[in-house]
Design an enzyme around this catalytic site. Sequence first.
Site, short mmCIF file in Angstrom:
data_model
loop_
_atom_site.label_atom_id
_atom_site.label_comp_id
_atom_site.label_asym_id
_atom_site.label_seq_id
_atom_site.Cartn_x
_atom_site.Cartn_y
_atom_site.Cartn_z
N HIS A 79 -0.12 -1.69 1.01
CA HIS A 79 -1.48 -1.00 0.52
C HIS A 79 -1.34 -0.04 -0.57
O HIS A 79 -0.27 0.65 -0.78
CB HIS A 79 -1.99 0.03 1.67
CG HIS A 79 -3.49 0.57 1.44
ND1 HIS A 79 -4.51 -0.36 1.20
CD2 HIS A 79 -3.63 1.77 1.04
CE1 HIS A 79 -5.38 0.55 0.93
NE2 HIS A 79 -5.27 1.68 0.80
N ASN B 200 1.80 -4.94 6.17
CA ASN B 200 1.00 -5.03 5.13
C ASN B 200 1.57 -4.10 4.03
O ASN B 200 2.22 -3.09 4.22
CB ASN B 200 -0.38 -4.49 5.53
CG ASN B 200 -1.45 -4.44 4.45
OD1 ASN B 200 -1.62 -5.26 3.68
ND2 ASN B 200 -2.25 -3.56 4.53
N SER C 31 2.21 2.13 0.24
CA SER C 31 2.71 2.06 1.45
C SER C 31 3.01 0.62 1.93
O SER C 31 2.23 -0.01 1.95
CB SER C 31 1.79 2.80 2.35
OG SER C 31 1.29 4.15 2.01
N ASP D 167 -5.66 -0.68 7.31
CA ASP D 167 -4.92 0.37 6.64
C ASP D 167 -4.16 1.39 7.47
O ASP D 167 -4.14 2.54 6.99
CB ASP D 167 -5.61 0.71 5.37
CG ASP D 167 -5.89 -0.50 4.48
OD1 ASP D 167 -5.15 -1.46 4.48
OD2 ASP D 167 -6.91 -0.32 3.79
#
Length: 218
Positions: free
Chosen positions: A111, A109, A138, A147
């Site tokens: 973020h 992911n 990040s 997250d």
Amino acid sequence: MTRRPTAILISGRGSNMEALLQAAAAPDYPARIVAVLANRPGAPGLARAAAFGIPAETIDHRGFADRTGFEAALEARLLAHGADLVCLAGFMRLLTAAFVARWRDRLINIHPSLLPAFPGLDTHARALAAGVRFAGCSVHLVRAEMDSGPILGQAAVPVLPEDDAATLGARVLAAEHRLYPRALALYAAGRARAEGERIVFAPDIAFESGALLSPAAE
Ligand code: GRF
């Protein structure tokens, strides 16, 4: 070199997706993008993916009774495309712990904050309200908690006195577009790998060792 088959999940604009598609257009990039899947019909990123010649599909989450049903359909398409890695790029659905566990260390992911600060939404307004002098983004492996997960890479940008959420967000987004392709390349090539909750890097990877000051030195 084997290029790791990678799918990208989006919900909207898809600018990070496009950064990944551009990087993966190079024949020596260690990931090959096999599909872009969106949970929202008409997500602008779908047309951008199709322009790259990448299969782009919608799996509308509203057509399912629950998250598990949606994720089963999603997973069926991931497997049909042969995806081995999955990159979330502005994908706005929470994934269940069971899905995250099945894709453990294969789900990435991005973020828009320097995690673990500011998980969740409205990161730039919250960074401004907190008065931090650096913001950033990040790229991390996904764990069940939102997250969170081993951090593959981060980019920091200064917060300027005249910033509002839009100007800060634009500065961070430009950094996202540089960071995500780099982080995916390291991970797909096995040059950054998970050891429990931390990432271990190959010894030849370059790291910055100087300080970036904000305010700058006189
Ligand atoms: C990015 O800021 C990303 O970090 C966050 O959602 C936004 C998506 O933008 N998860 P885009 O769709 O990649 O343009």
